[in-house]
Each structure stands twice: as structure tokens, then as C-alpha cells.
Design an enzyme around this catalytic site. Structure first.
Site, PDB file in Angstrom:
ATOM      1  N   HIS A  72       0.722  -1.052  -0.123  1.00  0.00           N
ATOM      2  CA  HIS A  72      -0.091  -0.060   0.233  1.00  0.00           C
ATOM      3  C   HIS A  72       0.986   1.274  -0.010  1.00  0.00           C
ATOM      4  O   HIS A  72       1.640   1.315   0.833  1.00  0.00           O
ATOM      5  CB  HIS A  72      -0.888   0.063   1.250  1.00  0.00           C
ATOM      6  CG  HIS A  72      -2.060  -0.858   1.300  1.00  0.00           C
ATOM      7  ND1 HIS A  72      -3.145  -0.639   1.913  1.00  0.00           N
ATOM      8  CD2 HIS A  72      -2.291  -2.011   0.174  1.00  0.00           C
ATOM      9  CE1 HIS A  72      -3.992  -1.700   1.581  1.00  0.00           C
ATOM     10  NE2 HIS A  72      -3.644  -2.326   0.600  1.00  0.00           N
ATOM     11  N   TYR A 201      -9.121   5.315   7.357  1.00  0.00           N
ATOM     12  CA  TYR A 201      -9.380   5.815   8.899  1.00  0.00           C
ATOM     13  C   TYR A 201     -10.501   6.970   8.856  1.00  0.00           C
ATOM     14  O   TYR A 201     -10.111   7.954   8.325  1.00  0.00           O
ATOM     15  CB  TYR A 201      -7.849   6.213   9.537  1.00  0.00           C
ATOM     16  CG  TYR A 201      -7.126   4.950   9.743  1.00  0.00           C
ATOM     17  CD1 TYR A 201      -5.812   4.684   8.400  1.00  0.00           C
ATOM     18  CD2 TYR A 201      -6.622   4.654  10.989  1.00  0.00           C
ATOM     19  CE1 TYR A 201      -5.034   3.953   8.726  1.00  0.00           C
ATOM     20  CE2 TYR A 201      -5.833   3.646  11.132  1.00  0.00           C
ATOM     21  CZ  TYR A 201      -4.988   3.244  10.098  1.00  0.00           C
ATOM     22  OH  TYR A 201      -3.654   2.299  10.338  1.00  0.00           O
ATOM     23  N   PRO A 294      -3.951   0.310  18.764  1.00  0.00           N
ATOM     24  CA  PRO A 294      -3.996  -0.094  17.175  1.00  0.00           C
ATOM     25  C   PRO A 294      -3.891   0.929  16.197  1.00  0.00           C
ATOM     26  O   PRO A 294      -3.835   0.476  15.039  1.00  0.00           O
ATOM     27  CB  PRO A 294      -4.890  -1.224  17.309  1.00  0.00           C
ATOM     28  CG  PRO A 294      -5.807  -1.041  18.015  1.00  0.00           C
ATOM     29  CD  PRO A 294      -5.048  -0.193  19.104  1.00  0.00           C
ATOM     30  N   LYS A 298       1.103  -0.041  14.870  1.00  0.00           N
ATOM     31  CA  LYS A 298       2.558  -0.339  15.550  1.00  0.00           C
ATOM     32  C   LYS A 298       2.681  -1.507  16.229  1.00  0.00           C
ATOM     33  O   LYS A 298       4.152  -1.804  16.487  1.00  0.00           O
ATOM     34  CB  LYS A 298       3.188   1.069  16.258  1.00  0.00           C
ATOM     35  CG  LYS A 298       3.143   2.251  15.407  1.00  0.00           C
ATOM     36  CD  LYS A 298       4.292   2.448  14.487  1.00  0.00           C
ATOM     37  CE  LYS A 298       4.109   3.329  13.417  1.00  0.00           C
ATOM     38  NZ  LYS A 298       4.176   2.797  12.167  1.00  0.00           N
ATOM     39  N   TYR A 386       4.214   6.461   9.893  1.00  0.00           N
ATOM     40  CA  TYR A 386       3.227   5.242   9.511  1.00  0.00           C
ATOM     41  C   TYR A 386       4.029   4.311   8.869  1.00  0.00           C
ATOM     42  O   TYR A 386       3.781   3.078   9.152  1.00  0.00           O
ATOM     43  CB  TYR A 386       1.931   5.818   8.675  1.00  0.00           C
ATOM     44  CG  TYR A 386       1.197   4.613   8.669  1.00  0.00           C
ATOM     45  CD1 TYR A 386      -0.116   4.745   9.369  1.00  0.00           C
ATOM     46  CD2 TYR A 386       1.032   3.681   7.573  1.00  0.00           C
ATOM     47  CE1 TYR A 386      -1.162   3.947   9.438  1.00  0.00           C
ATOM     48  CE2 TYR A 386       0.055   2.734   7.523  1.00  0.00           C
ATOM     49  CZ  TYR A 386      -1.058   2.909   8.567  1.00  0.00           C
ATOM     50  OH  TYR A 386      -2.025   1.978   8.607  1.00  0.00           O
TER      51      TYR A 386
HETATM   52  C1  PHB Z   1      -5.765  -4.264  10.671  1.00  0.00           C
HETATM   53  O1  PHB Z   1      -5.894  -4.686   9.436  1.00  0.00           O
HETATM   54  O2  PHB Z   1      -6.002  -5.123  11.485  1.00  0.00           O
HETATM   55  C2  PHB Z   1      -5.424  -2.991  11.140  1.00  0.00           C
HETATM   56  C3  PHB Z   1      -4.872  -2.215  10.197  1.00  0.00           C
HETATM   57  C4  PHB Z   1      -4.326  -0.571  10.695  1.00  0.00           C
HETATM   58  C5  PHB Z   1      -4.586  -0.723  11.823  1.00  0.00           C
HETATM   59  C6  PHB Z   1      -4.890  -1.447  12.828  1.00  0.00           C
HETATM   60  C7  PHB Z   1      -5.310  -2.574  12.602  1.00  0.00           C
HETATM   61  O3  PHB Z   1      -4.209   0.729  12.428  1.00  0.00           O
END
Ligand code: PHB
Ligand code: APR
Length: 395
Positions: A72, A201, A294, A298, A386
Site C-alpha cells: 500500500h 481511517y 492499534p 505499530k 506510519y
Molecule cells: C488491521 O488490518 O487489522 C489494522 C490495520 C490498521 C490499523 C490497525 C489494524 O491501524
């Protein structure tokens, strides 16, 4: 039983440590309290930083990752119904992230360890560590109803947040830094093709949502919920409806693909760090020493970074009797851990609805998101964190 490094825990930290050490001819034993099926079956996070991918590939673990990992080049931030994209390569000198579940990393690591006939024991629960102050610490563990002893030079505490390693350190040696968040994440895994090429997000007036994925046919989605909520209170229809509302946008089209939900659970969120990460001949790595919410993806990446530093320290010790890496381990890790704590806390604060937030707080969040997705300096800051800061981050 005897070994050089006694490793407690077969999560990403313990398995990767044992693998990296074996590549240099250093012996280790991994003790894991759960069964192999349980360890593989756990649904966990899924975003690998560039440095994590590079480490796994360099260690010969890149086969499936290269074929099945989804590269990505950006993420979308959705706020006030408007989506803005952060482009990683142009902001970070070409870096990307790879979506590849922690579960897959674990499958690859276990396969590599078992192919190398590693001493990796499942359903082997460590109960006590003795003699950490001596040069032959002993891990006591139980396997098949029998008590066993593992004598080693060093102990690696890779046994996660609930393990025994951190608890074996005298209380007056450790300082705990902790923050609990007044919300949790309800996560689902669904047989539904991802609805977007990249992660979304979302900050909304009803709370946070995240659209993620595991493969071209499996989506992973999250919703902010009350930490006291019970997953039984959420029907599949309610979950899809709430996700579709929170991910809706005012401009452009977005259609949320739905499908059979194959896993759903609620996870509490906290930030947690203990200092130091070393006590005598015990080294903590991964979740045993630190937990992040989460939101910045990280958790596993921090565990891998700890192990990059710890494996090099052990290799320097055994190959060149150089103890510098062991002596600086805690300090080196903690700097990066706190930088990741800051980033995860910031992403969490930016995107979630806090119970005491008023209209002013919401407007501030929107302004922060506007700035973070417009200013080149702010976008660069988000992107470089990130994709993951270098181990010796110098800016
Ligand atoms: C996930 O795909 O489980 C996932 C992706 C991004 C995050 C947290 C979890 O910030
Ligand atoms: N004896 C043996 N094994 C133990 C013991 C014990 N007493 N206590 C815990 N364990 C095992 C757990 O069963 C678990 O499999 O230690 C392992 C720790 O693994 P993880 O929790 O995956 O921790 P870590 O390797 O540090 O990886 C961190 O995992 O929780 C996620 O989000 C987190 O992505 C991050 C990553």
C-alpha cells in the site's frame, strides 16, 4: 535442558528472535504456553512497516509475503465526510507499507523454525525464572504434566502483556507508564472483497471506524465502541449498518462490500511502557514491555524492531564478546518505543470520540485533520511515522 538463549513466548517477537539467532548458529529454545493451532488462529493486526518487511525478507521469510502481501502506497483519512489521501512514497523517499496479517507472519515463522528442526515447544508454560543475577538463569516450565528446567545464558521475555517475564523483575526496578482509553475497538473479519484499495481511517460524530483488509477476498473492519460493551449486543446487521454510516462520504462514491462475518471481537485500548527493558540477564521484547493502541498499526512492528536490536546484541556478544549492544539494548529500544507511543497516541486522539468531548473539541479535531492532510510538513510527519522510523532515527 540447556541452551544459549531461553525464549519465553512464540509470538512474532519470540519466533523471529529464535530464527535470526539460528541463522548465526546461536542456539535457543522457545517455550510457548498455548497450542500451535491457537497461536496460528489468533486474529491480530496486519500492517507491516517497510523496515519489518525488509527484515523478514533479509531473513529468508519473504516467499509468501512477496506473493500474498498487499503493498500500500497510502492511506485515506476521512473526516466530516471528506476523504483525503496521504501518499507515502512521495513523502518518505519511496517507502510503503504491506498489508499481511500477523497470523501469516506467524505461519511463516513457525514453518521456518520447524523446517530447521528448532527446539520450539508448544503447550509448554513457563512458571518461574530463577537465578537472573547469575550467569546460568533457569526457566522452569510445565509440559505434558511434568515440570522441566531450561538452563540458559540469557532469557528473552517475549511472552506478551500477560506473561511472567516482566513480573519476574523486582517491582522497585521497574517503572510503569500507562494510559487506558475510554473506548474499545469492535473488529470483524468478513468474507467480503475490500471496498477500497487502501485503508480508510474515519473520524465521525458517532466515533471512529477503520476499513482494512487481509486479502482480495477478506475485509477487516473496526468500529469504536464502549469498552464495557458486549459483542453479543451487536448483530451482524447493526455492525454493517454502523460501518456503512461511519465510512460514508459527502463527495465521490463509496460502497461498503458486505459478506459473511467470520470473526468478531472487542479489544480494549491502552498505551503501556515499562522501563527498563532489561534486568540482569533478562531482556523484555515486544508486548511484554510495551502496548500501543492499534490506531497507528505499530504493535507487531515494535516487536520486530526490538528483536532486530536484541538479536544483533546477542550476535555481537557471542561472535565478538562485545557487550555494548546488550548494555544499550533498553535505552536504544525505549527511544523508538516512545516515538511510536507518541504517534499511536496522536492518531488515537485525532480520530476517536472521547466521552468528554464537546463541540469545540470536535472542531479542533477537524482542524487538526485538515492540517495533517494539507500541510506538507504535517503530511510528511504522518507518513514517515506510519511507514516506520529508522531504528536510529535522526530526522
Ligand atoms: C488491521 O488490518 O487489522 C489494522 C490495520 C490498521 C490499523 C490497525 C489494524 O491501524
Ligand atoms: N509461558 C510460555 N508462553 C507464554 C507465557 C508463559 N508463561 N505467557 C505468555 N506466553 C505466550 C503467549 O501465549 C503468546 O503466544 O507468549 C506469546 C506472546 O506473543 P504475543 O502476544 O504475540 O507478543 P509479541 O510476540 O510481543 O508480539 C506483539 O502481538 O499482541 C500482538 O498487537 C501485538 O502485534 C503485536 C504483537
Amino acid at each position: 535442558m540447556k541452551t544459549q538463549i531461553g525464549i519465553i513466548g512464540a509470538g512474532p517477537a519470540g519466533l523471529l528472535l529464535s530464527h535470526l539467532l539460528s541463522l548465526q548458529g546461536i542456539d535457543s529454545v522457545v517455550l510457548e504456553s498455548r497450542s500451535q493451532d491457537y497461536v496460528i488462529g489468533r486474529v491480530r493486526a496486519g500492517v507491516l512497516e517497510q523496515g519489518t518487511v525488509d527484515t523478514l525478507k533479509a531473513a529468508g521469510l519473504g516467499g509468501r509475503l512477496e506473493n500474498e502481501g498487499l503493498e500500500h502506497e497510502g492511506i485515506e483519512l476521512l473526516f466530516n465526510g471528506i476523504a483525503r489521501r496521504i501518499d507515502f512514497p512521495s513523502l518518505t523517499k519511496g517507502k510503503k507499507v504491506t498489508v499481511y496479517g500477523q497470523k501469516e507472519v506467524i505461519i511463516d515463522l513457525i514453518a521456518a523454525r520447524q523446517a530447521a528442526k528448532a527446539k520450539l515447544y508448544f503447550e509448554a508454560k513457563a512458571s518461574k525464572i530463577e537465578g537472573l543475577e547469575s550467569d546460568k538463569p533457569v526457566i522452569h516450565f510445565e509440559k505434558d504434566g511434568q515440570q522441566h528446567r531450561l538452563e540458559c545464558d540469557f532469557v528473552a521475555g517475549c511472552d506478551g502483556f500477560h506473561g511472567i517475564a516482566r513480573k519476574s523483575i523486582p517491582n522497585d526496578v521497574l517503572t510503569v507508564y500507562e494510559r487506558e482509553y475510554p473506548f474499545a475497538w469492535l473488529g470483524i473479519l468478513a468474507e467480503a472483497a475490500p471496498s477500497s484499495h487502501e485503508l480508510i481511517y474515519a473520524n465521525t460524530e458517532s466515533g471512529f471506524a477503520l476499513h482494512s483488509m487481509r486479502s482480495p477476498s477478506i475485509s477487516r473492519n473496526y468500529l469504536q465502541c464502549d469498552p464495557k460493551d458486549d459483542i453479543a449486543n451487536w448483530s451482524d446487521e447493526q455492525i454493517w449498518q454502523e460501518l456503512s454510516q461511519r465510512l460514508a462520504r459527502k463527495e465521490g462514491s463509496f460502497h461498503l462490500n458486505t459478506g459473511k462475518i467470520i470473526e468478531k471481537s472487542i479489544t480494549a485500548m491502552r498505551s503501556f511502557v515499562v522501563e527498563p527493558m532489561r534486568y540482569k540477564n533478562l531482556f523484555l521484547a515486544g508486548d511484554s514491555a510495551h502496548i500501543v493502541p492499534p490506531t497507528g498499526a505499530k504493535g507487531m512492528n515494535l516487536a520486530v524492531a526490538d528483536i532486530r536490536i536484541l538479536s544483533k546484541a546477542f550476535i555481537d556478544f557471542y561472535k565478538q564478546t562485545d557487550t555494548n549492544g546488550l548494555d544499550s539494548y533498553s535505552e536504544t529500544c525505549l527511544r523508538r518505543v516512545w516515538l511510536a507511543m507518541r504517534f499511536s497516541w496522536w492518531m488515537t486522539s485525532l480520530l476517536h470520540k472521547f466521552p468528554d468531548d464537546d463541540a469545540f473539541a470536535y472542531k479542533l479535531q477537524l482542524a487538526q485533520l485538515d492540517y495533517a492532510t494539507t500541510s506538507l510538513a504535517a503530511k510528511t510527519s504522518l507518513a514517515e511515522n506510519y511507514v516506520g522510523l529508522d531504528l536510529d532515527f535522526k530526522g
